[in-house]
Design a protein around this motif. Structure first.
Motif, PDB file in Angstrom:
ATOM      1  N   VAL A 274       0.851  -1.190   0.000  1.00  0.00           N
ATOM      2  CA  VAL A 274       0.000   0.000   0.000  1.00  0.00           C
ATOM      3  C   VAL A 274       0.888   1.243   0.000  1.00  0.00           C
ATOM      4  O   VAL A 274       1.887   1.300   0.719  1.00  0.00           O
ATOM      5  CB  VAL A 274      -0.922   0.022   1.241  1.00  0.00           C
ATOM      6  N   GLU A 275       0.526   2.244  -0.804  1.00  0.00           N
ATOM      7  CA  GLU A 275       1.278   3.496  -0.804  1.00  0.00           C
ATOM      8  C   GLU A 275       0.381   4.651  -1.258  1.00  0.00           C
ATOM      9  O   GLU A 275      -0.705   4.441  -1.779  1.00  0.00           O
ATOM     10  CB  GLU A 275       2.502   3.404  -1.716  1.00  0.00           C
ATOM     11  N   MET A 276       0.855   5.860  -1.011  1.00  0.00           N
ATOM     12  CA  MET A 276       0.202   7.048  -1.540  1.00  0.00           C
ATOM     13  C   MET A 276       0.918   7.416  -2.831  1.00  0.00           C
ATOM     14  O   MET A 276       2.144   7.572  -2.852  1.00  0.00           O
ATOM     15  CB  MET A 276       0.281   8.203  -0.549  1.00  0.00           C
ATOM     16  N   ALA A 277       0.166   7.549  -3.921  1.00  0.00           N
ATOM     17  CA  ALA A 277       0.782   7.845  -5.217  1.00  0.00           C
ATOM     18  C   ALA A 277      -0.190   8.659  -6.063  1.00  0.00           C
ATOM     19  O   ALA A 277      -1.397   8.681  -5.808  1.00  0.00           O
ATOM     20  CB  ALA A 277       1.171   6.547  -5.938  1.00  0.00           C
ATOM     21  N   TYR A 278       0.363   9.306  -7.079  1.00  0.00           N
ATOM     22  CA  TYR A 278      -0.484  10.103  -7.969  1.00  0.00           C
ATOM     23  C   TYR A 278      -1.227   9.192  -8.937  1.00  0.00           C
ATOM     24  O   TYR A 278      -0.650   8.328  -9.579  1.00  0.00           O
ATOM     25  CB  TYR A 278       0.337  11.120  -8.754  1.00  0.00           C
ATOM     26  N   SER A 279      -2.535   9.409  -9.026  1.00  0.00           N
ATOM     27  CA  SER A 279      -3.380   8.621  -9.921  1.00  0.00           C
ATOM     28  C   SER A 279      -3.857   9.491 -11.066  1.00  0.00           C
ATOM     29  O   SER A 279      -4.438  10.558 -10.842  1.00  0.00           O
ATOM     30  CB  SER A 279      -4.591   8.068  -9.153  1.00  0.00           C
ATOM     31  N   ASN A 280      -3.624   9.038 -12.288  1.00  0.00           N
ATOM     32  CA  ASN A 280      -4.145   9.759 -13.451  1.00  0.00           C
ATOM     33  C   ASN A 280      -5.665   9.658 -13.533  1.00  0.00           C
ATOM     34  O   ASN A 280      -6.324  10.544 -14.094  1.00  0.00           O
ATOM     35  CB  ASN A 280      -3.518   9.210 -14.733  1.00  0.00           C
ATOM     36  N   ILE A 281      -6.217   8.597 -12.960  1.00  0.00           N
ATOM     37  CA  ILE A 281      -7.673   8.434 -12.958  1.00  0.00           C
ATOM     38  C   ILE A 281      -8.308   9.460 -12.018  1.00  0.00           C
ATOM     39  O   ILE A 281      -9.245  10.168 -12.377  1.00  0.00           O
ATOM     40  CB  ILE A 281      -8.068   7.004 -12.540  1.00  0.00           C
ATOM     41  N   ALA A 282      -7.780   9.534 -10.789  1.00  0.00           N
ATOM     42  CA  ALA A 282      -8.325  10.460  -9.795  1.00  0.00           C
ATOM     43  C   ALA A 282      -7.786  11.869  -9.964  1.00  0.00           C
ATOM     44  O   ALA A 282      -8.331  12.815  -9.399  1.00  0.00           O
ATOM     45  CB  ALA A 282      -8.003   9.959  -8.390  1.00  0.00           C
ATOM     46  N   GLU A 283      -6.683  12.011 -10.731  1.00  0.00           N
ATOM     47  CA  GLU A 283      -6.003  13.298 -10.902  1.00  0.00           C
ATOM     48  C   GLU A 283      -5.629  13.890  -9.548  1.00  0.00           C
ATOM     49  O   GLU A 283      -5.780  15.077  -9.281  1.00  0.00           O
ATOM     50  CB  GLU A 283      -6.868  14.285 -11.704  1.00  0.00           C
ATOM     51  N   ASN A 284      -5.114  13.013  -8.676  1.00  0.00           N
ATOM     52  CA  ASN A 284      -4.734  13.431  -7.329  1.00  0.00           C
ATOM     53  C   ASN A 284      -3.866  12.341  -6.709  1.00  0.00           C
ATOM     54  O   ASN A 284      -3.781  11.226  -7.242  1.00  0.00           O
ATOM     55  CB  ASN A 284      -5.983  13.663  -6.467  1.00  0.00           C
ATOM     56  N   VAL A 287      -4.645   6.731  -2.189  1.00  0.00           N
ATOM     57  CA  VAL A 287      -4.183   5.404  -1.787  1.00  0.00           C
ATOM     58  C   VAL A 287      -4.179   4.491  -3.011  1.00  0.00           C
ATOM     59  O   VAL A 287      -5.185   4.365  -3.705  1.00  0.00           O
ATOM     60  CB  VAL A 287      -5.094   4.806  -0.690  1.00  0.00           C
ATOM     61  N   MET A 288      -3.032   3.866  -3.274  1.00  0.00           N
ATOM     62  CA  MET A 288      -2.915   2.926  -4.386  1.00  0.00           C
ATOM     63  C   MET A 288      -2.178   1.682  -3.907  1.00  0.00           C
ATOM     64  O   MET A 288      -1.559   1.680  -2.835  1.00  0.00           O
ATOM     65  CB  MET A 288      -2.177   3.574  -5.573  1.00  0.00           C
ATOM     66  N   LEU A 289      -2.274   0.637  -4.699  1.00  0.00           N
ATOM     67  CA  LEU A 289      -1.548  -0.598  -4.412  1.00  0.00           C
ATOM     68  C   LEU A 289      -0.406  -0.737  -5.401  1.00  0.00           C
ATOM     69  O   LEU A 289      -0.493  -0.248  -6.524  1.00  0.00           O
ATOM     70  CB  LEU A 289      -2.487  -1.805  -4.511  1.00  0.00           C
ATOM     71  N   ARG A 290       0.659  -1.403  -4.972  1.00  0.00           N
ATOM     72  CA  ARG A 290       1.774  -1.719  -5.876  1.00  0.00           C
ATOM     73  C   ARG A 290       1.907  -3.235  -5.944  1.00  0.00           C
ATOM     74  O   ARG A 290       2.157  -3.888  -4.925  1.00  0.00           O
ATOM     75  CB  ARG A 290       3.074  -1.088  -5.393  1.00  0.00           C
ATOM     76  N   ALA A 291       1.706  -3.796  -7.135  1.00  0.00           N
ATOM     77  CA  ALA A 291       1.754  -5.251  -7.316  1.00  0.00           C
ATOM     78  C   ALA A 291       3.196  -5.745  -7.310  1.00  0.00           C
ATOM     79  O   ALA A 291       4.051  -5.212  -8.023  1.00  0.00           O
ATOM     80  CB  ALA A 291       1.078  -5.632  -8.629  1.00  0.00           C
ATOM     81  N   HIS A 292       3.459  -6.758  -6.488  1.00  0.00           N
ATOM     82  CA  HIS A 292       4.780  -7.392  -6.447  1.00  0.00           C
ATOM     83  C   HIS A 292       4.762  -8.778  -7.080  1.00  0.00           C
ATOM     84  O   HIS A 292       5.778  -9.256  -7.576  1.00  0.00           O
ATOM     85  CB  HIS A 292       5.268  -7.493  -4.995  1.00  0.00           C
ATOM     86  N   LYS A 293       3.584  -9.401  -7.082  1.00  0.00           N
ATOM     87  CA  LYS A 293       3.441 -10.709  -7.729  1.00  0.00           C
ATOM     88  C   LYS A 293       1.979 -10.898  -8.112  1.00  0.00           C
ATOM     89  O   LYS A 293       1.078 -10.560  -7.342  1.00  0.00           O
ATOM     90  CB  LYS A 293       3.901 -11.834  -6.807  1.00  0.00           C
ATOM     91  N   ILE A 294       1.752 -11.422  -9.311  1.00  0.00           N
ATOM     92  CA  ILE A 294       0.394 -11.676  -9.790  1.00  0.00           C
ATOM     93  C   ILE A 294       0.320 -13.119 -10.267  1.00  0.00           C
ATOM     94  O   ILE A 294       1.098 -13.534 -11.130  1.00  0.00           O
ATOM     95  CB  ILE A 294       0.014 -10.729 -10.945  1.00  0.00           C
TER      96      ILE A 294
END
Length: 307
Positions: A274-284, A287-294
């Motif tokens: 879990v991290e705070m990152a800029y989202s192009n969808i939200a334009e802000n 809270v976003m997720l970072r995938a390490h394994k799928i």
């Protein structure tokens, strides 16, 4: 045309609506120095006494039936008092969906008051009324929280109805009651946490509310891919928050740091942080997720989760 602020305070009888209205006015000079009309829609134990009203420039109007609370009634209130703001102590058995106000009267804030001592029974018997009360509120206050052990579940239930409302818990001393990590269905002290899919709604709401507690950990769970963007994808589940007619999508945007590709409707087992990152969808920054394994899972019919 001047704009008249409306403040809606709702909740069941004896939930503390009159008390909080008086506290807000007592502690706000902007209210004391200007004319305020309180529209009182049901009688409780606490009253607006004449001396208090006089000292705070408050005028109280009483409404017994929703049929009285019309745009014409509100315009008449304005003609008589010329208030700087109107506070409506709303009866939660009124039909909020059909409520109308004049165009120049704008809802600035809606607060829902809930008695924590009786919430469990009333919520289980009147979920749709709670849904109507909470869905447009910016603040939900649980009072009388002393001795109540299910506050974490209460918060999750309300968050499922309104993901954007602030939720506060108040004890007899007036201070907020802390939420306890030990009430969660997983152990936050661990650096890697795997959970079953029925836990996802709880985890989603907790991450949404308290992202800082979820940083620097790895989470593992089954989910579904909902959308694909240039650099991210969206995962989530359909969750029934109140009744069969109220199903909401609870999802997060995922930054893909893996070599795996996904497509819409894929069923996957996701390992992420879990991290705070800029989202192009939200334009802000959100809270976003970072995938390490799928890991791709066998396609299956998705079940609707419950909160």
């Amino acid at each position: 045309m001047r704009e008249i602020p409306l403040f809606i305070i709702n909740g069941f009888l004896e939930s503390g609506k009159t008390t909080i209205i008086k506290e807000i006015i007592d502690n706000n000079e902007a209210y004391k120095n200007n004319s305020t009309v309180v529209i009182h829609c049901e009688d409780g134990e606490v009253e607006y006494d004449k001396e208090w009203c006089l000292n705070n420039k408050v005028h109280v109007e009483y409404v017994e039936d929703q049929a009285e609370l019309t745009p014409d009634f509100m315009r008449n209130i304005d003609d008589i008092y010329h208030p700087n703001q109107i506070v409506i102590e709303y009866n939660s058995f009124f039909d909020w969906e059909s409520q109308e106000f004049p165009n120049d009267m704008v809802i600035y804030q809606q607060i829902t008051m809930i008695d924590a001592q009786t919430f469990n029974v009333m919520f289980n018997n009147m979920r749709q009324i709670f849904q109507s009360m909470v869905k447009d509120s910016s603040l939900v206050i649980f009072n009388r929280c002393d001795g109540v052990k299910d506050l974490s579940a209460y918060r999750r239930w309300i968050r499922g109805m309104n993901q954007n409302a602030q939720i506060a818990f108040e004890g007899a001393n007036g201070r907020l009651t802390a939420m306890l990590d030990e009430d969660l269905p997983y152990d936050l002290s661990k650096s890697e946490i795997a959970f079953e899919e029925d836990v996802y709604p709880t985890w989603y709401i907790e991450v949404f509310d308290n992202p800082e507690k979820y940083m620097n950990k790895i989470f593992k769970f089954k989910t579904y891919v909902r959308d694909i963007t240039d650099n991210t994808f969206v995962i989530g589940r359909q969750v029934m928050t109140c009744c069969e007619d109220d199903i909401q999508f609870m999802g997060y945007e995922v930054i893909n740091d893996t070599d795996s590709s996904v497509k819409v409707d894929d069923c996957i087992y996701l390992e992420c942080s879990v991290e705070m990152a800029y989202s192009n969808i939200a334009e802000n920054t959100v809270v976003m997720l970072r995938a390490h394994k799928i890991s791709k899972l066998k396609k299956e019919k998705e079940t609707i989760l419950t909160l």
